[in-house]
Design a protein around this motif. Structure first.
Motif, mmCIF file in Angstrom:
data_model
loop_
_atom_site.group_PDB
_atom_site.id
_atom_site.type_symbol
_atom_site.label_atom_id
_atom_site.label_comp_id
_atom_site.label_asym_id
_atom_site.label_seq_id
_atom_site.Cartn_x
_atom_site.Cartn_y
_atom_site.Cartn_z
ATOM 1 N N GLY A 67 34.811 43.261 31.693
ATOM 2 C CA GLY A 67 34.577 42.289 32.744
ATOM 3 C C GLY A 67 35.579 42.483 33.869
ATOM 4 N N VAL A 68 35.105 42.338 35.101
ATOM 5 C CA VAL A 68 35.977 42.405 36.278
ATOM 6 C C VAL A 68 35.792 41.105 37.057
ATOM 7 N N ILE A 69 36.867 40.338 37.202
ATOM 8 C CA ILE A 69 36.813 39.083 37.963
ATOM 9 C C ILE A 69 37.673 39.240 39.206
ATOM 10 N N VAL A 70 37.046 39.181 40.379
ATOM 11 C CA VAL A 70 37.808 39.267 41.626
ATOM 12 C C VAL A 70 37.884 37.884 42.267
ATOM 13 N N ALA A 71 38.956 37.647 43.002
ATOM 14 C CA ALA A 71 39.153 36.336 43.626
ATOM 15 C C ALA A 71 38.165 36.121 44.766
ATOM 16 N N ASN A 72 37.919 37.171 45.562
ATOM 17 C CA ASN A 72 36.999 37.049 46.700
ATOM 18 C C ASN A 72 36.387 38.415 46.986
ATOM 19 N N ILE A 73 35.119 38.560 46.671
ATOM 20 C CA ILE A 73 34.439 39.858 46.781
ATOM 21 C C ILE A 73 34.204 40.256 48.237
ATOM 22 N N LEU A 74 34.406 39.331 49.187
ATOM 23 C CA LEU A 74 34.206 39.653 50.605
ATOM 24 C C LEU A 74 35.306 40.552 51.160
ATOM 25 N N HIS A 75 36.464 40.603 50.487
ATOM 26 C CA HIS A 75 37.529 41.496 50.943
ATOM 27 C C HIS A 75 37.107 42.949 50.755
ATOM 28 N N PRO A 127 43.847 37.505 39.557
ATOM 29 C CA PRO A 127 43.966 36.125 39.073
ATOM 30 C C PRO A 127 44.196 35.085 40.168
ATOM 31 N N ILE A 128 43.651 33.899 39.902
ATOM 32 C CA ILE A 128 43.842 32.735 40.763
ATOM 33 C C ILE A 128 44.777 31.780 40.018
ATOM 34 N N SER A 129 45.629 31.073 40.726
ATOM 35 C CA SER A 129 46.527 30.143 40.043
ATOM 36 C C SER A 129 45.715 29.028 39.394
ATOM 37 N N LEU A 151 50.500 39.011 40.903
ATOM 38 C CA LEU A 151 51.335 38.703 39.749
ATOM 39 C C LEU A 151 51.112 37.250 39.355
ATOM 40 N N VAL A 152 51.316 36.941 38.080
ATOM 41 C CA VAL A 152 51.247 35.547 37.610
ATOM 42 C C VAL A 152 52.575 35.222 36.940
ATOM 43 N N ASP A 153 53.284 34.232 37.476
ATOM 44 C CA ASP A 153 54.591 33.855 36.935
ATOM 45 C C ASP A 153 54.496 33.540 35.447
ATOM 46 N N GLY A 154 55.415 34.116 34.685
ATOM 47 C CA GLY A 154 55.503 33.795 33.262
ATOM 48 C C GLY A 154 54.598 34.619 32.373
ATOM 49 N N LEU A 155 53.712 35.433 32.952
ATOM 50 C CA LEU A 155 52.809 36.245 32.135
ATOM 51 C C LEU A 155 53.216 37.713 32.216
ATOM 52 N N ASN A 156 53.377 38.306 31.049
ATOM 53 C CA ASN A 156 53.842 39.681 30.972
ATOM 54 C C ASN A 156 52.678 40.596 30.606
ATOM 55 N N THR A 157 52.015 41.128 31.615
ATOM 56 C CA THR A 157 50.927 42.083 31.372
ATOM 57 C C THR A 157 50.936 43.143 32.463
ATOM 58 N N ILE A 191 49.349 28.218 50.243
ATOM 59 C CA ILE A 191 49.532 27.059 49.356
ATOM 60 C C ILE A 191 49.690 27.465 47.899
ATOM 61 N N ASP A 192 48.859 28.404 47.421
ATOM 62 C CA ASP A 192 48.895 28.785 46.006
ATOM 63 C C ASP A 192 49.836 29.946 45.709
ATOM 64 N N ASN A 193 50.699 30.290 46.672
ATOM 65 C CA ASN A 193 51.662 31.385 46.483
ATOM 66 C C ASN A 193 50.999 32.683 46.034
ATOM 67 N N VAL A 194 49.870 33.012 46.653
ATOM 68 C CA VAL A 194 49.158 34.245 46.308
ATOM 69 C C VAL A 194 50.053 35.443 46.641
ATOM 70 N N THR A 195 50.262 36.305 45.644
ATOM 71 C CA THR A 195 51.268 37.373 45.743
ATOM 72 C C THR A 195 51.216 38.186 47.031
ATOM 73 N N PRO A 196 50.084 38.813 47.396
ATOM 74 C CA PRO A 196 50.107 39.663 48.594
ATOM 75 C C PRO A 196 50.486 38.899 49.860
ATOM 76 N N ARG A 197 49.981 37.669 49.980
ATOM 77 C CA ARG A 197 50.256 36.898 51.205
ATOM 78 C C ARG A 197 51.744 36.570 51.315
#
Length: 343
Positions: A67-75, A127-129, A151-157, A191-197
């Motif tokens: 499965g591939v889940i993207v936050a916004n496929i319009l990018h 991932p989305i927060s 990145l997701v804080d606290g998750l090691n993957t 607002i959601d501290n999205v990593t790239p932004r």
């Protein structure tokens, strides 16, 4: 109503055992002669036998699907990376199910549950927060997951993403070298501290500070896409208007281009413009757009390869790593200030 053809029917037709048919369907040909394989292939064709994929996957404990889940496929980033992931998976006998979460945590959670119910062998996620608890549970169960772009804080993957700070530094330094001094940055919501932004804003600030240029908070705009025209109005209403803009991504770029067209602001003359993310129309826009490109196909290949390795060898215990890719500056005319530089 026609009778459903079974594996036993194929075995009888081919004159072999059911276990031999099963071996054939699972591509195990080690102890099978060429003539036997031909008979089985002909029997399957003559009887129009359709293997029960679900039953086989339960026996194998694998569906050969991810499965591939993207936050916004319009990018543009999303579609290019997906194309690369699909290519790698196809070459390795895996299918992909693509899901678009629309930056909505509830939609993302629903897709996670749906994909798990379909017994996918692993997940690639932008991932989305809001769903870190769900991912943490899966990681604790050693379910194969690789994150992409964030990145997701606290998750090691394992995570594959751009060196986002460097992308902004390249943009700012290029503008400064071309005679621009009042540089703004516009991106989507922080607002959601999205990593790239966040990392791109930090890279912008770092580049200005390293060049001894004061950071103006009113030159930094991070807002919902629908509010970007309002943010641009604020920028161009300042007593000291910016003479250049760094666009944080391709969707932001579209808003800037639309605004500049509607307000007759000439890009490359009245305002310099550089965007992070290469866009298909960049070379043919008037003027052609200077961009900071991500190596999207290499990133897609990497994230798919990492996941497939996890799926194939679940006992391999390697420490998860953050895999950073370097951005590339593509110079065109939207950052060419008259009388500056030789580019």
């Amino acid at each position: 109503m026609s009778k459903k053809i079974t594996i036993a029917d194929v075995a009888n037709q081919a004159g072999v055992s059911k276990s031999t048919i099963s071996q054939y369907l699972n591509n195990r040909f080690e102890y099978m002669g060429e003539e036997t394989r031909s008979r089985i292939k002909k029997a399957i064709s003559d009887l129009e036998y359709q293997p029960n994929v679900v039953a086989r996957s339960l026996k194998k404990k694998s569906t050969s699907t991810i499965g591939v889940i993207v936050a916004n496929i319009l990018h543009a980033f999303s579609t290019q990376v997906i194309r690369s992931i699909e290519n790698v998976c196809n070459e390795n006998g895996f299918s992909t199910i693509i899901c678009n979460a629309d930056d909505n945590p509830e939609k993302e959670k629903k897709y996670i549950e749906t994909l798990l119910a379909k017994q996918v062998d692993g997940l690639i996620v932008v991932p989305i927060s809001g769903n870190s608890d769900t991912y943490e549970k899966l990681l604790n169960q050693d379910f194969p997951i690789v994150f992409l772009d964030r990145l997701v804080d606290g998750l090691n993957t394992d995570t594959v993403l751009l060196n986002n700070g460097k992308a902004s530094e390249l943009a700012v330094n290029h503008l400064l070298e071309n005679g621009y001094e009042k540089i703004a940055i516009v991106t989507t919501s922080l607002i959601d501290n999205v990593t790239p932004r966040v990392e791109r804003i930090n890279g912008y600030i770092k580049a200005l500070e390293e060049n001894n240029i004061s950071v103006r908070t009113d030159y930094i705009k991070g807002m919902e896409l629908s509010k970007i025209p309002q943010g641009l109005n604020e920028l161009f209403s300042l007593d000291e208007k910016p003479d250049a803009i760094v666009s944080g991504n391709d969707l932001t770029l579209m808003e800037i281009l639309k605004y500049s067209f509607e307000h007759q602001i000439r890009i490359g003359k009245e305002i310099g413009l550089i965007t992070i993310d290469e866009v298909s129309f960049g070379p043919i826009h008037s003027p052609p757009l200077t961009t900071i490109a991500q190596p999207t196909f290499e990133m897609g290949k990497e994230v798919a390869t990492i996941l497939l390795n996890k799926i194939r060898d679940k006992n391999a215990k390697q420490d998860p790593a953050v895999h950073r890719y370097e951005p590339r500056l593509i110079v065109r005319k939207s950052t060419k200030k008259e009388g500056a530089g030789n580019e």
